[in-house]
Enzyme design. Structure first.
Site, PDB file in Angstrom:
ATOM      1  N   SER A  79       9.169  44.450 -62.075  1.00 12.17           N
ATOM      2  CA  SER A  79       9.208  44.517 -63.541  1.00 12.17           C
ATOM      3  C   SER A  79      10.312  45.453 -64.012  1.00 12.17           C
ATOM      4  CB  SER A  79       7.858  45.033 -64.060  1.00 12.17           C
ATOM      5  OG  SER A  79       7.972  45.407 -65.417  1.00 12.17           O
TER       6      SER A  79
ATOM      7  N   TYR B  15      12.336  41.650 -69.883  1.00  6.67           N
ATOM      8  CA  TYR B  15      11.998  41.336 -71.271  1.00  6.67           C
ATOM      9  C   TYR B  15      13.297  41.424 -72.046  1.00  6.67           C
ATOM     10  CZ  TYR B  15       7.048  42.323 -70.261  1.00  6.67           C
ATOM     11  OH  TYR B  15       5.770  42.305 -69.762  1.00  6.67           O
TER      12      TYR B  15
ATOM     13  N   THR C  48      10.450  36.966 -69.149  1.00 12.57           N
ATOM     14  CA  THR C  48       9.100  36.861 -69.719  1.00 12.57           C
ATOM     15  C   THR C  48       9.215  36.697 -71.224  1.00 12.57           C
ATOM     16  OG1 THR C  48       8.186  38.211 -67.951  1.00 12.57           O
ATOM     17  CG2 THR C  48       6.873  38.040 -69.961  1.00 12.57           C
TER      18      THR C  48
ATOM     19  N   LYS D  76       8.736  32.935 -67.710  1.00 17.70           N
ATOM     20  CA  LYS D  76       7.324  33.290 -67.526  1.00 17.70           C
ATOM     21  C   LYS D  76       6.621  33.353 -68.876  1.00 17.70           C
ATOM     22  CE  LYS D  76       4.502  36.883 -65.326  1.00 17.70           C
ATOM     23  NZ  LYS D  76       3.997  37.761 -66.382  1.00 17.70           N
TER      24      LYS D  76
ATOM     25  N   HIS E 197      -0.095  35.787 -69.194  1.00 16.20           N
ATOM     26  CA  HIS E 197       0.083  37.230 -68.984  1.00 16.20           C
ATOM     27  C   HIS E 197      -1.231  37.879 -68.521  1.00 16.20           C
ATOM     28  CE1 HIS E 197       3.488  40.042 -70.036  1.00 16.20           C
ATOM     29  NE2 HIS E 197       2.588  40.927 -69.667  1.00 16.20           N
TER      30      HIS E 197
HETATM   31  C1  LIG Z   1      -1.011  46.415 -65.216  1.00 15.63           C
HETATM   32  C2  LIG Z   1      -0.226  45.165 -65.508  1.00 15.63           C
HETATM   33  C3  LIG Z   1       1.101  45.279 -65.925  1.00 15.63           C
HETATM   34  C4  LIG Z   1       1.846  44.126 -66.185  1.00 15.63           C
HETATM   35  N1  LIG Z   1       3.178  44.253 -66.515  1.00 15.63           N
HETATM   36  C5  LIG Z   1       3.927  43.136 -66.662  1.00 15.63           C
HETATM   37  C6  LIG Z   1       5.330  43.242 -66.860  1.00 15.63           C
HETATM   38  O1  LIG Z   1       5.904  44.327 -66.889  1.00 15.63           O
HETATM   39  N2  LIG Z   1       6.025  42.081 -67.008  1.00 15.63           N
HETATM   40  C7  LIG Z   1       5.428  40.839 -66.965  1.00 15.63           C
HETATM   41  O2  LIG Z   1       6.102  39.822 -67.085  1.00 15.63           O
HETATM   42  N3  LIG Z   1       4.103  40.729 -66.759  1.00 15.63           N
HETATM   43  C8  LIG Z   1       3.346  41.838 -66.597  1.00 15.63           C
HETATM   44  N4  LIG Z   1       2.006  41.712 -66.326  1.00 15.63           N
HETATM   45  C9  LIG Z   1       1.410  40.371 -66.180  1.00 15.63           C
HETATM   46  C10 LIG Z   1       1.508  39.904 -64.718  1.00 15.63           C
HETATM   47  O3  LIG Z   1       2.846  39.620 -64.386  1.00 15.63           O
HETATM   48  C11 LIG Z   1       0.713  38.627 -64.489  1.00 15.63           C
HETATM   49  O4  LIG Z   1       1.105  37.669 -65.445  1.00 15.63           O
HETATM   50  C12 LIG Z   1      -0.810  38.797 -64.556  1.00 15.63           C
HETATM   51  O5  LIG Z   1      -1.205  40.006 -63.958  1.00 15.63           O
HETATM   52  C13 LIG Z   1      -1.456  37.616 -63.849  1.00 15.63           C
HETATM   53  O6  LIG Z   1      -2.842  37.674 -63.926  1.00 15.63           O
HETATM   54  P1  LIG Z   1      -3.766  38.274 -62.743  1.00 15.63           P
HETATM   55  O7  LIG Z   1      -3.706  39.751 -62.926  1.00 15.63           O
HETATM   56  O8  LIG Z   1      -5.096  37.674 -63.038  1.00 15.63           O
HETATM   57  O9  LIG Z   1      -3.192  37.842 -61.423  1.00 15.63           O
HETATM   58  C14 LIG Z   1       1.241  42.844 -66.071  1.00 15.63           C
HETATM   59  C15 LIG Z   1      -0.093  42.751 -65.663  1.00 15.63           C
HETATM   60  C16 LIG Z   1      -0.832  43.882 -65.367  1.00 15.63           C
HETATM   61  C17 LIG Z   1      -2.249  43.736 -64.894  1.00 15.63           C
END
Ligand SMILES: Cc1cc2nc3c(=O)[nH]c(=O)nc-3n(C[C@H](O)[C@H](O)[C@H](O)COP(=O)(O)O)c2cc1C
Length: 378
Positions: A105, A128, A154, A251, A275
């Protein structure tokens, strides 16, 4: 070693302060979409097959030309350093050792340069589009210079979803010990010791461009909102496509319309995702639109299913519906919080062995054998 992902989650819950666990585990508003991500898998039953020699199961695939030992990627998650000090590095190392890929990220707690130096691999970089396009472009250039292979753009965060657990906990960056959370934090000395000895938790890539970031603790959500640009459109994707020479994955796509637009604007891969339920609460489970998106654009692009994967059988369902690979976020963050790099390795090992076992019981020897005939309505 944990038996399954739920057990890893419980271990993380015990090891991490409540505010940190909630930051990882939580989702937007009533967390309806978070639950729907799980429920969507329940709508399909897997079809067992017998009388097939399944002594050799092969789960290897390629994704955008890169080999994967199993169709799994670590999703980009900001601030892995909340789970353990400099968390992106053990996560990326575990991915590389397992022969899979991780998307780092742009909101990581260590810089993208540190990840590529200390955990070398074929990583992807997630971006982003920020209000400041010069900073956005500089990040793309840094990712190019440091050998990142795929740019994940994203698009589902024009504004930040309201994660009520974070608001209630008064989550700040870096995490602070206050009167309210002191007892809870002091009960997790292992976490405290690691975090206290490590560098200050902050958005390292942002701080590298603006050293004033991270000098004082700040509230999580308003800060992120101040970076993100609500005016982002598909034109920005075209711009990304011009300044990034490698493949681009978009994404945050949940509809056929947006999947088509992503492909028309140059996406090489589409990540079907809400997300992890952290953005629009009330949206469908991520698996729900997958079949129609596969039917609409699957012949022109590679599709990843992201959200709600907690079992190898969930992966089998997504792959049978036409995803080329799956992404996991929380499962590996639970591992990171529970046991650092070994915990991430554990999450990958659990899902891989569950997928292999499910395929054997379904009579599928290769990933390509998984198709819609392997599924029934539950
Ligand atoms: C703590 C946390 C931080 C996240 N930060 C980002 C991020 O910086 N960029 C992004 O595209 N998605 C982010 N996401 C979303 C994840 O990329 C992903 O879409 C999501 O965790 C998928 O669902 P799951 O946790 O059920 O596997 C984040 C998710 C979590 C749990």
């Amino acid at each position: 070693m944990a038996l399954n992902i739920d057990e890893l989650r419980e271990r993380a819950r015990r090891k991490l302060p409540t505010a940190v666990f909630d930051f990882i585990d939580g989702a937007a508003e009533d967390e309806v979409t978070l639950r729907r991500n799980r429920e969507a898998f329940g709508r399909y039953a897997l079809v067992p097959r017998v009388g097939i020699d399944v002594s050799a199961i092969d789960v290897a695939v390629t994704m955008l030309g890169q080999p994967l030992s199993v169709p799994l990627l670590l999703a980009p998650t900001g601030l892995c350093g909340m789970a353990t000090s400099r968390g992106e590095i053990p996560a990326a190392r575990a991915a590389t050792e397992a022969g899979i890929l991780c998307a780092v990220s742009c909101l990581s707690s260590v810089t993208l340069e540190e990840v590529s130096r200390e955990a070398p691999g074929q990583h992807w970089f997630q971006l982003y589009v920020w209000k400041d396009r010069a900073v956005t472009q500089a990040l793309v250039e840094r990712a190019t210079q440091h050998g990142y292979r795929v740019l994940v753009v994203t698009l589902d965060v024009p504004v930040l979803g309201q994660r009520e657990r974070d608001v209630r906990n008064g989550a700040t960056i870096p995490p602070r010990i206050t009167l309210r959370n002191a007892l809870d934090t002091l009960r997790r000395p292992g976490w405290l010791w690691k975090i206290a000895r490590g560098p200050r938790v902050t958005f390292a890539n942002v701080a590298a461009a603006d050293p004033s970031v991270g000098l004082n603790p700040f509230a999580l959500s308003p800060f992120i909102n101040s970076l993100f640009d609500p005016t982002v459109t598909w034109k920005d994707l075209e711009w990304m496509r011009r300044i990034w020479k490698g493949p681009v994955a978009v994404k945050g796509v949940m509809t056929v319309e947006d999947a088509r637009l992503a492909v028309e604007h140059g996406a090489d891969a589409v990540i079907v995702s809400n997300h992890g339920g952290r953005q629009l609460d009330g949206a469908a489970g991520a698996l729900d639109p997958l079949p129609e998106i596969v039917d609409a654009v699957g012949s022109r692009t590679e599709i990843i299913l992201d959200g709600g994967i907690r079992r190898g059988t969930d992966m089998a369902k997504a792959l049978a519906l036409g995803a080329r690979a799956c992404m996991i976020g929380r499962p590996y963050l639970y591992g990171l919080g529970a046991a650092g790099q070994a915990g991430v390795a554990d999450a990958i090992r659990i899902l891989t062995s569950e997928l292999r076992r499910a395929m054997a019981l379904m009579g599928c020897k290769r990933i390509g054998d998984l198709g819609r005939s392997c599924l029934r309505p539950a």
